[in-house]
Design an enzyme around this catalytic site. Structure first.
Site, PDB file in Angstrom:
ATOM      1  N   LYS A   1       0.838  -1.205   0.000  1.00  0.00           N
ATOM      2  CA  LYS A   1       0.000   0.000   0.000  1.00  0.00           C
ATOM      3  C   LYS A   1       0.877   1.261   0.000  1.00  0.00           C
ATOM      4  O   LYS A   1       0.629   2.212  -0.751  1.00  0.00           O
ATOM      5  CB  LYS A   1      -0.933  -0.007   1.220  1.00  0.00           C
ATOM      6  CG  LYS A   1      -2.053  -1.036   1.090  1.00  0.00           C
ATOM      7  CD  LYS A   1      -2.753  -1.364   2.403  1.00  0.00           C
ATOM      8  CE  LYS A   1      -3.720  -2.527   2.184  1.00  0.00           C
ATOM      9  NZ  LYS A   1      -4.311  -3.074   3.411  1.00  0.00           N
TER      10      LYS A   1
ATOM     11  N   GLN B   1      -4.540  -1.904   9.730  1.00  0.00           N
ATOM     12  CA  GLN B   1      -4.526  -3.215   9.071  1.00  0.00           C
ATOM     13  C   GLN B   1      -5.171  -4.270   9.962  1.00  0.00           C
ATOM     14  O   GLN B   1      -4.901  -4.351  11.154  1.00  0.00           O
ATOM     15  CB  GLN B   1      -3.069  -3.593   8.727  1.00  0.00           C
ATOM     16  CG  GLN B   1      -2.921  -4.846   7.894  1.00  0.00           C
ATOM     17  CD  GLN B   1      -3.489  -4.725   6.485  1.00  0.00           C
ATOM     18  OE1 GLN B   1      -3.515  -3.640   5.896  1.00  0.00           O
ATOM     19  NE2 GLN B   1      -3.947  -5.827   5.935  1.00  0.00           N
TER      20      GLN B   1
ATOM     21  N   ASP C   1     -11.197   2.554   4.384  1.00  0.00           N
ATOM     22  CA  ASP C   1     -11.617   1.150   4.276  1.00  0.00           C
ATOM     23  C   ASP C   1     -13.134   1.036   4.130  1.00  0.00           C
ATOM     24  O   ASP C   1     -13.645  -0.027   3.791  1.00  0.00           O
ATOM     25  CB  ASP C   1     -11.232   0.387   5.557  1.00  0.00           C
ATOM     26  CG  ASP C   1      -9.878  -0.303   5.451  1.00  0.00           C
ATOM     27  OD1 ASP C   1      -9.561  -0.802   4.365  1.00  0.00           O
ATOM     28  OD2 ASP C   1      -9.174  -0.348   6.479  1.00  0.00           O
TER      29      ASP C   1
HETATM   30  N1  GUN Z   1      -6.896  -6.985   5.989  1.00  0.00           N
HETATM   31  C1  GUN Z   1      -7.246  -7.669   4.874  1.00  0.00           C
HETATM   32  N2  GUN Z   1      -7.891  -6.859   4.000  1.00  0.00           N
HETATM   33  C2  GUN Z   1      -7.949  -5.641   4.579  1.00  0.00           C
HETATM   34  C3  GUN Z   1      -8.495  -4.388   4.169  1.00  0.00           C
HETATM   35  O1  GUN Z   1      -9.073  -4.229   3.086  1.00  0.00           O
HETATM   36  N3  GUN Z   1      -8.340  -3.361   5.052  1.00  0.00           N
HETATM   37  C4  GUN Z   1      -7.731  -3.512   6.268  1.00  0.00           C
HETATM   38  N4  GUN Z   1      -7.649  -2.459   7.075  1.00  0.00           N
HETATM   39  N5  GUN Z   1      -7.224  -4.658   6.671  1.00  0.00           N
HETATM   40  C5  GUN Z   1      -7.332  -5.718   5.834  1.00  0.00           C
END
Ligand code: GUN
Length: 304
Positions: A61, A105, A128
């Protein structure tokens, strides 16, 4: 994945190519923002602990932000971090004008109450789309703001492959807050790229294969390698595989490889279109995250 047999290549929905297209749009938007405002959309990614898969996701990311001209901050807290420490980080990012998107995350270590952390994120920075305010907006059919990254990525894969969900039976396997539930909300919304008849199946669903065999569009998000087999789908189905599972593979250089929730070899012969793993849904999630960060920046400018 091992090379796809020639006969299935034309069936593939190429998530890498579609994500690259969206990211070109994102980079162009970031450049236009830099010109107009002399500023960049900023994303903060918070990682608590050392989960190896999360470390990889967080790194990609941050890398994508740099590639597209977005500002990013990575905040790493130890595995032993307390709820208060995580909340303090989130509150400080809420007040940081250089940050327009905040992502914590998932999954955090067990001592962290994840929902309480999500609730503490400023909904305007919730890239998110996990905050109850944004989840509520989504369920009400308001798609004007931040959108759930993986489910919106799936919608984009369908749209940009010329597949309309309108009037189709979309079957979703999995009822998670990250994928299954928001996926259902998007597909059952009114309007373009939606208007589907939606069934959500989960671990307690009876006669699962009977239901999946009626799917025009099947979206698998259960986290079980190769769960969907050829005898569970009908001819002509469109299959979207959201699963990312690491399995042992002695013939692979690392000793493991990534597979989806769909048994590609038995399902692909019956499918009209199918996403590969990797290279299907995976790259889309980050592309939508970047789109959301830009969207959050623009909304913050309108407020001023
Ligand atoms: N863990 C797996 N997919 C995601 C996501 O799309 N966002 C976040 N914050 N954690 C994740």
């Amino acid at each position: 994945m091992p090379p796809v047999k020639e006969e299935f290549v034309s069936k593939l929905i190429d998530g890498k190519a579609i994500a690259a297209e969206i990211n070109r749009e994102n980079a162009a938007e970031a450049a236009a923002i830099a010109k107009e405002y002399g500023a960049s959309p900023g994303l903060a990614v918070v990682l608590v602990g050392k989960d190896p898969a999360s470390q990889v996701y967080v790194a990609s990311k941050v890398k994508k932000c740099a590639e597209l001209g977005l500002y990013s901050e990575k905040i790493v807290l130890p595995e032993s971090a307390t709820q208060q420490e995580v909340l303090d980080v989130v509150r400080s990012l809420n007040g940081n004008p250089a940050i327009h998107g905040i992502l914590v995350q998932s999954p955090p270590p067990p001592q962290i109450d994840e929902q309480a952390v999500i609730n503490a994120i400023d909904p305007a920075k919730d890239v998110d789309c996990f905050h109850p305010f944004n989840v509520g907006k989504l369920l009400l059919g308001d798609l004007s703001g931040l959108l759930p990254c993986t489910p919106w990525g799936v919608i984009q894969l369908l749209e940009r492959s010329g597949i309309s969900p309108a009037g189709k039976h979309a079957v979703i396997l999995g009822r998670s807050n990250i994928v299954g539930k928001p996926m259902a909300a998007l597909l059952m919304a009114k309007g373009k790229n939606a208007d589907a008849t939606v069934t959500v199946c989960h671990s307690r669903t009876k006669n699962l294969a009977e239901i999946t065999r009626t799917a025009d569009i099947l979206i698998a998000a259960v986290g079980k390698p190769g769960f969907v087999k050829g005898d569970m789908v009908k001819e002509g189905v469109v299959v979207i595989d959201v699963g990312i599972n690491r399995v042992p593979d002695p013939s692979a250089p690392k000793g493991t490889r990534l597979v989806g929730d769909v048994d590609f070899d038995s399902v692909a012969p019956k499918a009209a279109r199918i996403t590969p793993v990797p290279g299907g849904v995976g790259p889309m999630t980050i592309a939508v995250l970047m789109r959301n960060t830009i969207c959050a920046f623009k909304a913050s400018m309108k407020k001023k």
